[in-house]
Design a protein around this motif. Structure first.
Motif, PDB file in Angstrom:
ATOM      1  N   GLU A   1      70.182  68.502  18.944  1.00  0.00           N
ATOM      2  CA  GLU A   1      70.994  69.319  18.046  1.00  0.00           C
ATOM      3  C   GLU A   1      71.181  70.690  18.682  1.00  0.00           C
ATOM      4  OE1 GLU A   1      71.267  70.738  13.391  1.00  0.00           O
ATOM      5  OE2 GLU A   1      69.382  69.915  14.141  1.00  0.00           O
ATOM      6  N   ILE A   2      72.401  71.156  18.703  1.00  0.00           N
ATOM      7  CA  ILE A   2      72.700  72.464  19.270  1.00  0.00           C
ATOM      8  C   ILE A   2      72.548  73.498  18.162  1.00  0.00           C
ATOM      9  CG2 ILE A   2      74.475  73.902  20.346  1.00  0.00           C
ATOM     10  CD1 ILE A   2      75.587  71.253  21.533  1.00  0.00           C
ATOM     11  N   LYS A   3      71.595  74.371  18.334  1.00  0.00           N
ATOM     12  CA  LYS A   3      71.311  75.391  17.327  1.00  0.00           C
ATOM     13  C   LYS A   3      72.181  76.632  17.521  1.00  0.00           C
ATOM     14  CE  LYS A   3      67.799  73.436  15.253  1.00  0.00           C
ATOM     15  NZ  LYS A   3      67.706  73.211  13.837  1.00  0.00           N
ATOM     16  N   ARG A   4      72.547  76.916  18.753  1.00  0.00           N
ATOM     17  CA  ARG A   4      73.340  78.098  19.057  1.00  0.00           C
ATOM     18  C   ARG A   4      74.140  77.805  20.305  1.00  0.00           C
ATOM     19  NH1 ARG A   4      69.236  81.827  20.404  1.00  0.00           N
ATOM     20  NH2 ARG A   4      68.599  81.058  18.536  1.00  0.00           N
ATOM     21  N   SER A   5      75.333  78.345  20.372  1.00  0.00           N
ATOM     22  CA  SER A   5      76.187  78.186  21.524  1.00  0.00           C
ATOM     23  C   SER A   5      77.032  79.434  21.697  1.00  0.00           C
ATOM     24  CB  SER A   5      77.089  76.954  21.354  1.00  0.00           C
ATOM     25  OG  SER A   5      77.969  76.833  22.429  1.00  0.00           O
ATOM     26  N   TYR A   6      77.138  79.910  22.910  1.00  0.00           N
ATOM     27  CA  TYR A   6      78.019  81.046  23.179  1.00  0.00           C
ATOM     28  C   TYR A   6      78.503  80.947  24.614  1.00  0.00           C
ATOM     29  CZ  TYR A   6      73.541  82.877  24.886  1.00  0.00           C
ATOM     30  OH  TYR A   6      72.345  83.030  25.523  1.00  0.00           O
ATOM     31  N   SER A   7      79.559  81.656  24.930  1.00  0.00           N
ATOM     32  CA  SER A   7      80.138  81.581  26.265  1.00  0.00           C
ATOM     33  C   SER A   7      80.848  82.888  26.606  1.00  0.00           C
ATOM     34  CB  SER A   7      81.135  80.417  26.356  1.00  0.00           C
ATOM     35  OG  SER A   7      82.204  80.622  25.471  1.00  0.00           O
TER      36      SER A   7
END
Length: 96
Positions: free
Chosen positions: A88-94
């Protein structure tokens, strides 16, 4: 959002593998909710990461008929070892 991380040691890839991979990627994205699919092979190591909206979509994809056939080929022919992780992806940024 969830990701499926597939890591494998390649045994023997052939034209059938390439055709099946392209077909399955298309089906996963058009019919099962996969939002992105990235795959790389270096020497005898392959890693593929696919992104999914939820675990239900992942479970449904795992049981898709063509995907089941590909899993059998993978076990008997294409790979000498593989590992699948569902995270499960809890946080994502780019950065753009």
């Amino acid at each position: 959002m969830y990701a499926v991380i597939f890591r494998a040691t390649v045994n023997q890839l052939d034209p059938q593998y390439s055709e099946m991979a392209a077909k399955l990627r298309d089906i996963a994205m058009k019919e099962y909710g996969c939002t992105e699919f990235v795959s790389l092979t270096e020497n005898d190591q392959e890693i593929a990461i696919s992104y999914w909206p939820d675990e239900v979509a992942i479970r449904n994809w795992k049981q898709q008929s063509d995907h089941l056939i590909a899993q059998t080929f993978g076990q008997k022919k294409w790979y000498s070892h593989y590992q699948v992780e569902v995270v499960e992806i809890k946080r994502s940024y780019s950065m753009a």
